[in-house]
Design a protein around this motif. Sequence first.
Motif, PDB file in Angstrom:
ATOM      1  N   LEU A 124       0.833  -1.191   0.000  1.00  0.00           N
ATOM      2  CA  LEU A 124       0.000   0.000   0.000  1.00  0.00           C
ATOM      3  C   LEU A 124       0.875   1.251   0.000  1.00  0.00           C
ATOM      4  O   LEU A 124       1.879   1.315   0.708  1.00  0.00           O
ATOM      5  N   LYS A 125       0.484   2.221  -0.792  1.00  0.00           N
ATOM      6  CA  LYS A 125       1.149   3.529  -0.788  1.00  0.00           C
ATOM      7  C   LYS A 125       0.077   4.564  -0.477  1.00  0.00           C
ATOM      8  O   LYS A 125      -0.917   4.671  -1.194  1.00  0.00           O
ATOM      9  N   ILE A 126       0.285   5.320   0.616  1.00  0.00           N
ATOM     10  CA  ILE A 126      -0.741   6.256   1.081  1.00  0.00           C
ATOM     11  C   ILE A 126      -0.118   7.637   1.259  1.00  0.00           C
ATOM     12  O   ILE A 126       0.876   7.796   1.965  1.00  0.00           O
ATOM     13  N   ASP A 127      -0.718   8.634   0.619  1.00  0.00           N
ATOM     14  CA  ASP A 127      -0.309  10.025   0.786  1.00  0.00           C
ATOM     15  C   ASP A 127      -1.519  10.839   1.218  1.00  0.00           C
ATOM     16  O   ASP A 127      -2.671  10.471   0.941  1.00  0.00           O
ATOM     17  N   THR A 128      -1.265  11.959   1.897  1.00  0.00           N
ATOM     18  CA  THR A 128      -2.340  12.857   2.289  1.00  0.00           C
ATOM     19  C   THR A 128      -2.251  14.149   1.487  1.00  0.00           C
ATOM     20  O   THR A 128      -1.173  14.522   1.011  1.00  0.00           O
ATOM     21  N   GLY A 129      -3.390  14.811   1.348  1.00  0.00           N
ATOM     22  CA  GLY A 129      -3.396  16.061   0.600  1.00  0.00           C
ATOM     23  C   GLY A 129      -4.735  16.757   0.700  1.00  0.00           C
ATOM     24  O   GLY A 129      -5.672  16.262   1.334  1.00  0.00           O
ATOM     25  N   SER A 130      -4.828  17.911   0.058  1.00  0.00           N
ATOM     26  CA  SER A 130      -6.069  18.684   0.043  1.00  0.00           C
ATOM     27  C   SER A 130      -7.050  18.058  -0.942  1.00  0.00           C
ATOM     28  O   SER A 130      -6.696  17.187  -1.737  1.00  0.00           O
ATOM     29  N   THR A 131      -8.283  18.521  -0.886  1.00  0.00           N
ATOM     30  CA  THR A 131      -9.297  18.030  -1.813  1.00  0.00           C
ATOM     31  C   THR A 131      -8.863  18.238  -3.258  1.00  0.00           C
ATOM     32  O   THR A 131      -8.998  17.338  -4.098  1.00  0.00           O
ATOM     33  N   ARG A 132      -8.326  19.393  -3.554  1.00  0.00           N
ATOM     34  CA  ARG A 132      -7.888  19.682  -4.933  1.00  0.00           C
ATOM     35  C   ARG A 132      -6.770  18.739  -5.361  1.00  0.00           C
ATOM     36  O   ARG A 132      -6.745  18.255  -6.502  1.00  0.00           O
ATOM     37  N   GLU A 133      -5.836  18.476  -4.467  1.00  0.00           N
ATOM     38  CA  GLU A 133      -4.732  17.573  -4.799  1.00  0.00           C
ATOM     39  C   GLU A 133      -5.231  16.151  -5.014  1.00  0.00           C
ATOM     40  O   GLU A 133      -4.765  15.446  -5.908  1.00  0.00           O
ATOM     41  N   ILE A 134      -6.186  15.719  -4.189  1.00  0.00           N
ATOM     42  CA  ILE A 134      -6.735  14.370  -4.323  1.00  0.00           C
ATOM     43  C   ILE A 134      -7.437  14.226  -5.669  1.00  0.00           C
ATOM     44  O   ILE A 134      -7.232  13.246  -6.402  1.00  0.00           O
ATOM     45  N   ILE A 135      -8.264  15.208  -6.036  1.00  0.00           N
ATOM     46  CA  ILE A 135      -8.962  15.160  -7.319  1.00  0.00           C
ATOM     47  C   ILE A 135      -7.968  15.102  -8.472  1.00  0.00           C
ATOM     48  O   ILE A 135      -8.111  14.287  -9.403  1.00  0.00           O
ATOM     49  N   GLU A 136      -6.936  15.925  -8.418  1.00  0.00           N
ATOM     50  CA  GLU A 136      -5.943  15.974  -9.496  1.00  0.00           C
ATOM     51  C   GLU A 136      -5.231  14.646  -9.673  1.00  0.00           C
ATOM     52  O   GLU A 136      -5.070  14.152 -10.798  1.00  0.00           O
ATOM     53  N   THR A 137      -4.796  14.028  -8.564  1.00  0.00           N
ATOM     54  CA  THR A 137      -4.046  12.777  -8.681  1.00  0.00           C
ATOM     55  C   THR A 137      -4.933  11.619  -9.110  1.00  0.00           C
ATOM     56  O   THR A 137      -4.495  10.732  -9.841  1.00  0.00           O
ATOM     57  N   VAL A 138      -6.212  11.629  -8.691  1.00  0.00           N
ATOM     58  CA  VAL A 138      -7.130  10.571  -9.125  1.00  0.00           C
ATOM     59  C   VAL A 138      -7.437  10.717 -10.611  1.00  0.00           C
ATOM     60  O   VAL A 138      -7.371   9.746 -11.369  1.00  0.00           O
ATOM     61  N   VAL A 139      -7.756  11.917 -11.042  1.00  0.00           N
ATOM     62  CA  VAL A 139      -8.099  12.157 -12.445  1.00  0.00           C
ATOM     63  C   VAL A 139      -6.917  11.861 -13.361  1.00  0.00           C
ATOM     64  O   VAL A 139      -7.087  11.351 -14.471  1.00  0.00           O
TER      65      VAL A 139
END
Length: 310
Positions: A124-139
Amino acid sequence: MEIPHQRLIYFQLTVETGSIRGAAARLDIAPSAVSRQIALLESALDVTLLERRRDGVCPTPEGELLLDYCQRRTLLDRHFSDALDAHQRLETGQITLHVGEGFVGDLINQPLRDFTESHRGVRLKIDTGSTREIIETVVNDEVDIGLMYHEQVHPHLRFWQSTRQPLVLLMSPSHPLARESRAPIALDTLAEYPLALWHSGHGVRELVDLAFREANQRPLVGIQTGSLEVLKHSARAALCLTLLPRFAAARELEEGALVARDLVGKHFTQANAHMVTRVGRRMPRVTLQLLRHLQRWMCAFRCDDVGPGS
């Protein structure tokens, strides 16, 4: 240079059996077919691969090099087949997650421990971030799964689970608001006290700013941070009030280190936690297994409409 795999098999079996007839018998074909394929291989490589002797054949120095290549390739093929088989049995693989920091305790404490115990080969690789960062990395397909707060819709996100998780006001038990009525606290009252808030761009901060802006008021910002621990410790020390969903401070609420009070306002009461992936992204079986596991066991996705005493 592309070498037909079948010709390599003919050559390797000829060397291993010591004769063209031996290879033909193993392959159940005519010796002339084996001889012809090896001749084509020698022509393509422009080398002599086999030395004919009275008792059979043996590889030339160039043939020894090709034999080593064949053996390495066979080993790689076997390793790949074994790895693929293990992956399909949900034993191996890597899953990447990008999550809001408020989800970390809920994610790590029990759900991931149970999952990794039954899937020991999965990394598992887990990083934390803001909502905007999460959306960007998922997309952008940089991560497999995103856990975020507040965002409602997005054209490129698939929302696997969206659960009502209202924002609550967190404070020390010694704070004056903790000793008053348990009725929901209005924005006018909230505006009188210094707040510890996330940096701009975080889902919680966007909700808070939106609520104050629509009420034509400004929050009294005492601390801005990107750290969940700073927010909770500021509240515990009665330095500031802070706003979080209950699951983000579940342990402190259970231990009595923090007290939660509900808030008045649709932006606070209608907030949601979301589990997302990119629309159209092909999900390996082990990733789907984790998604379903988190849906069942994370408090953020199974504690809808929690009450004040939770």
